[in-house]
Design an enzyme around this catalytic site. Sequence first.
Site, mmCIF file in Angstrom:
data_model
loop_
_atom_site.group_PDB
_atom_site.id
_atom_site.type_symbol
_atom_site.label_atom_id
_atom_site.label_comp_id
_atom_site.label_asym_id
_atom_site.label_seq_id
_atom_site.Cartn_x
_atom_site.Cartn_y
_atom_site.Cartn_z
ATOM 1 N N LYS A 1 -12.513 0.291 -14.312
ATOM 2 C CA LYS A 1 -13.110 -0.949 -13.824
ATOM 3 C C LYS A 1 -13.683 -1.795 -14.947
ATOM 4 C CE LYS A 1 -11.843 -0.653 -9.687
ATOM 5 N NZ LYS A 1 -10.971 -1.666 -9.112
ATOM 6 N N ASP B 1 0.858 -1.185 0.000
ATOM 7 C CA ASP B 1 0.000 0.000 0.000
ATOM 8 C C ASP B 1 0.895 1.236 0.000
ATOM 9 O OD1 ASP B 1 -2.243 1.842 0.451
ATOM 10 O OD2 ASP B 1 -3.303 0.099 1.249
ATOM 11 N N TYR C 1 -12.853 6.186 -13.167
ATOM 12 C CA TYR C 1 -13.029 4.968 -12.384
ATOM 13 C C TYR C 1 -13.885 3.963 -13.152
ATOM 14 C CZ TYR C 1 -14.303 1.878 -8.500
ATOM 15 O OH TYR C 1 -14.511 0.793 -7.699
ATOM 16 N N ASP D 1 3.610 1.845 -4.623
ATOM 17 C CA ASP D 1 2.689 2.504 -5.548
ATOM 18 C C ASP D 1 2.584 1.555 -6.736
ATOM 19 O OD1 ASP D 1 1.466 3.920 -7.585
ATOM 20 O OD2 ASP D 1 2.650 5.740 -7.292
ATOM 21 N N VAL D 2 1.427 0.904 -6.909
ATOM 22 C CA VAL D 2 1.297 -0.126 -7.933
ATOM 23 C C VAL D 2 1.403 0.418 -9.354
ATOM 24 C CG1 VAL D 2 -0.018 -1.694 -6.454
ATOM 25 C CG2 VAL D 2 -1.245 -0.063 -7.942
ATOM 26 N N ASN E 1 -6.116 -5.612 -5.381
ATOM 27 C CA ASN E 1 -7.195 -4.837 -4.778
ATOM 28 C C ASN E 1 -6.977 -3.335 -4.891
ATOM 29 O OD1 ASN E 1 -9.452 -4.295 -2.782
ATOM 30 N ND2 ASN E 1 -7.692 -3.483 -1.682
#
Length: 181
Positions: free
Chosen positions: A179, A56, A175, A82-83, A109
Amino acid sequence: ADGLGRRRPAGAVEPGASPMNRVKGKVCVITGAALGIGRACAMRLAEEGARIAAFDVLDDDGATLVATLAAQGAEARYWHVDVSNEARVKAAMDEAAAHFGAIDVLVNNAGISGANKPTHEITEAEWDRVQAVNVKGVFFCSKHAIPHMKRAGQGSIVNLSSIYGLVGGPDVPPYHAAKGA
Protein backbone atom coordinates in the site's frame (compact mmCIF):
# COMPACT_ATOMS: atom_id res chain seq x y z
CA ALA A 1 -20.11 30.01 -18.14
CA ASP A 2 -20.96 30.99 -14.60
CA GLY A 3 -22.99 34.06 -13.61
CA LEU A 4 -19.87 36.23 -14.02
CA GLY A 5 -19.19 35.12 -17.58
CA ARG A 6 -16.30 32.82 -16.61
CA ARG A 7 -15.93 29.43 -18.26
CA ARG A 8 -16.04 26.36 -16.05
CA PRO A 9 -13.04 24.04 -16.18
CA ALA A 10 -13.44 20.83 -18.16
CA GLY A 11 -15.22 18.27 -16.01
CA ALA A 12 -16.67 20.89 -13.65
CA VAL A 13 -20.12 20.11 -12.35
CA GLU A 14 -22.99 22.46 -13.15
CA PRO A 15 -24.51 24.10 -10.04
CA GLY A 16 -27.23 21.92 -8.58
CA ALA A 17 -26.19 18.89 -10.64
CA SER A 18 -25.03 15.62 -9.10
CA PRO A 19 -21.26 15.30 -9.42
CA MET A 20 -21.82 11.65 -10.28
CA ASN A 21 -23.78 12.47 -13.46
CA ARG A 22 -20.43 12.63 -15.20
CA VAL A 23 -20.37 8.81 -15.30
CA LYS A 24 -23.77 8.39 -16.95
CA GLY A 25 -23.28 6.05 -19.91
CA LYS A 26 -19.56 5.63 -19.17
CA VAL A 27 -17.93 2.20 -18.99
CA CYS A 28 -16.33 1.61 -15.61
CA VAL A 29 -13.96 -1.31 -15.05
CA ILE A 30 -13.80 -2.14 -11.35
CA THR A 31 -11.26 -4.64 -10.04
CA GLY A 32 -12.09 -6.56 -6.90
CA ALA A 33 -15.70 -5.73 -7.71
CA ALA A 34 -17.43 -8.73 -6.15
CA LEU A 35 -17.35 -7.70 -2.49
CA GLY A 36 -16.63 -4.86 -0.09
CA ILE A 37 -15.44 -1.50 -1.42
CA GLY A 38 -15.37 -2.78 -4.99
CA ARG A 39 -18.99 -3.89 -4.79
CA ALA A 40 -19.96 -0.55 -3.25
CA CYS A 41 -18.18 1.27 -6.09
CA ALA A 42 -19.99 -0.85 -8.67
CA MET A 43 -23.37 -0.28 -7.04
CA ARG A 44 -22.88 3.48 -6.73
CA LEU A 45 -21.47 3.97 -10.22
CA ALA A 46 -24.29 1.89 -11.71
CA GLU A 47 -26.82 3.91 -9.72
CA GLU A 48 -25.43 6.99 -11.46
CA GLY A 49 -25.84 5.41 -14.90
CA ALA A 50 -22.42 3.85 -15.51
CA ARG A 51 -22.05 0.56 -17.35
CA ILE A 52 -20.07 -1.85 -15.18
CA ALA A 53 -17.30 -4.27 -16.13
CA ALA A 54 -16.77 -6.20 -12.90
CA PHE A 55 -13.38 -7.94 -12.55
CA ASP A 56 -12.72 -10.38 -9.71
CA VAL A 57 -11.73 -13.96 -8.89
CA LEU A 58 -14.77 -14.59 -6.69
CA ASP A 59 -17.05 -15.93 -9.40
CA ASP A 60 -20.18 -16.62 -7.35
CA ASP A 61 -20.05 -13.19 -5.71
CA GLY A 62 -19.29 -11.57 -9.06
CA ALA A 63 -22.30 -13.26 -10.65
CA THR A 64 -24.47 -12.14 -7.73
CA LEU A 65 -23.27 -8.55 -8.16
CA VAL A 66 -24.07 -8.53 -11.87
CA ALA A 67 -27.49 -10.09 -11.26
CA THR A 68 -28.24 -7.46 -8.61
CA LEU A 69 -27.16 -4.66 -10.95
CA ALA A 70 -29.20 -6.09 -13.83
CA ALA A 71 -32.29 -6.34 -11.58
CA GLN A 72 -31.85 -2.62 -10.89
CA GLY A 73 -31.71 -1.88 -14.62
CA ALA A 74 -27.95 -1.42 -14.91
CA GLU A 75 -25.82 -2.79 -17.71
CA ALA A 76 -23.12 -4.98 -16.18
CA ARG A 77 -20.96 -7.98 -16.98
CA TYR A 78 -18.54 -10.06 -14.92
CA TRP A 79 -15.07 -11.26 -15.93
CA HIS A 80 -12.94 -13.71 -13.95
CA VAL A 81 -9.65 -11.80 -13.68
CA ASP A 82 -6.64 -12.42 -11.48
CA VAL A 83 -5.07 -8.95 -11.71
CA SER A 84 -1.61 -10.42 -11.09
CA ASN A 85 -1.80 -12.23 -14.44
CA GLU A 86 -0.92 -9.71 -17.16
CA ALA A 87 -2.16 -11.83 -20.05
CA ARG A 88 -5.56 -12.30 -18.37
CA VAL A 89 -5.79 -8.58 -17.54
CA LYS A 90 -5.06 -7.61 -21.15
CA ALA A 91 -7.58 -10.11 -22.50
CA ALA A 92 -10.29 -8.96 -20.09
CA MET A 93 -9.68 -5.26 -20.81
CA ASP A 94 -9.89 -5.95 -24.54
CA GLU A 95 -13.04 -8.06 -24.05
CA ALA A 96 -14.69 -5.37 -21.90
CA ALA A 97 -13.85 -2.67 -24.46
CA ALA A 98 -15.23 -4.83 -27.27
CA HIS A 99 -18.38 -5.69 -25.30
CA PHE A 100 -19.19 -2.14 -24.16
CA GLY A 101 -17.50 -0.20 -26.97
CA ALA A 102 -15.05 1.65 -24.71
CA ILE A 103 -13.34 1.87 -21.35
CA ASP A 104 -13.83 5.26 -19.71
CA VAL A 105 -12.99 4.64 -16.06
CA LEU A 106 -10.74 2.16 -14.25
CA VAL A 107 -11.13 1.66 -10.51
CA ASN A 108 -8.07 -0.24 -9.24
CA ASN A 109 -9.58 -1.71 -6.10
CA ALA A 110 -8.44 -5.36 -6.07
CA GLY A 111 -6.20 -6.18 -3.16
CA ILE A 112 -5.33 -8.82 -0.61
CA SER A 113 -3.88 -8.50 2.87
CA GLY A 114 -1.81 -11.66 2.86
CA ALA A 115 -0.35 -13.55 5.79
CA ASN A 116 -0.91 -12.00 9.22
CA LYS A 117 2.35 -12.87 10.93
CA PRO A 118 5.63 -11.15 11.80
CA THR A 119 8.00 -10.23 9.00
CA HIS A 120 10.59 -12.84 9.99
CA GLU A 121 8.00 -15.60 9.59
CA ILE A 122 6.66 -14.60 6.16
CA THR A 123 7.79 -16.69 3.21
CA GLU A 124 8.97 -15.19 -0.04
CA ALA A 125 5.96 -16.72 -1.80
CA GLU A 126 3.57 -15.07 0.70
CA TRP A 127 5.32 -11.71 0.22
CA ASP A 128 5.37 -12.02 -3.56
CA ARG A 129 1.66 -12.89 -3.83
CA VAL A 130 0.60 -9.69 -2.04
CA GLN A 131 2.95 -7.57 -4.15
CA ALA A 132 1.73 -9.28 -7.34
CA VAL A 133 -1.93 -8.50 -6.63
CA ASN A 134 -1.65 -5.13 -4.88
CA VAL A 135 1.19 -3.54 -6.86
CA LYS A 136 1.59 -5.33 -10.17
CA GLY A 137 -2.18 -5.63 -10.50
CA VAL A 138 -2.55 -1.84 -10.48
CA PHE A 139 0.24 -1.57 -13.06
CA PHE A 140 -1.19 -4.28 -15.35
CA CYS A 141 -4.75 -2.92 -15.22
CA SER A 142 -3.63 0.65 -15.84
CA LYS A 143 -1.26 -0.42 -18.61
CA HIS A 144 -3.99 -2.26 -20.50
CA ALA A 145 -6.82 0.24 -19.87
CA ILE A 146 -4.81 3.26 -21.02
CA PRO A 147 -4.71 2.33 -24.74
CA HIS A 148 -8.52 2.18 -24.77
CA MET A 149 -8.74 5.54 -22.98
CA LYS A 150 -6.22 7.09 -25.37
CA ARG A 151 -8.31 5.96 -28.35
CA ALA A 152 -11.30 7.69 -26.76
CA GLY A 153 -9.24 10.79 -26.03
CA GLN A 154 -10.10 10.67 -22.32
CA GLY A 155 -10.36 8.48 -19.28
CA SER A 156 -10.03 8.35 -15.52
CA ILE A 157 -8.07 5.98 -13.31
CA VAL A 158 -8.86 5.74 -9.61
CA ASN A 159 -6.31 3.88 -7.45
CA LEU A 160 -7.51 2.85 -3.99
CA SER A 161 -5.00 2.57 -1.19
CA SER A 162 -5.07 2.43 2.59
CA ILE A 163 -3.91 4.33 5.63
CA TYR A 164 -1.36 1.52 5.84
CA GLY A 165 0.37 3.09 2.88
CA LEU A 166 1.31 5.92 5.25
CA VAL A 167 1.73 4.25 8.64
CA GLY A 168 3.05 0.87 9.66
CA GLY A 169 1.78 -1.71 12.08
CA PRO A 170 2.76 -5.09 13.50
CA ASP A 171 0.34 -7.04 11.31
CA VAL A 172 0.40 -8.00 7.62
CA PRO A 173 3.79 -6.51 6.64
CA PRO A 174 3.44 -7.35 2.92
CA TYR A 175 0.17 -5.40 2.82
CA HIS A 176 1.74 -2.34 4.46
CA ALA A 177 4.61 -2.40 1.95
CA ALA A 178 2.27 -2.87 -1.01
CA LYS A 179 0.00 0.00 0.00
CA GLY A 180 3.01 2.27 0.36
CA ALA A 181 4.31 1.31 -3.08
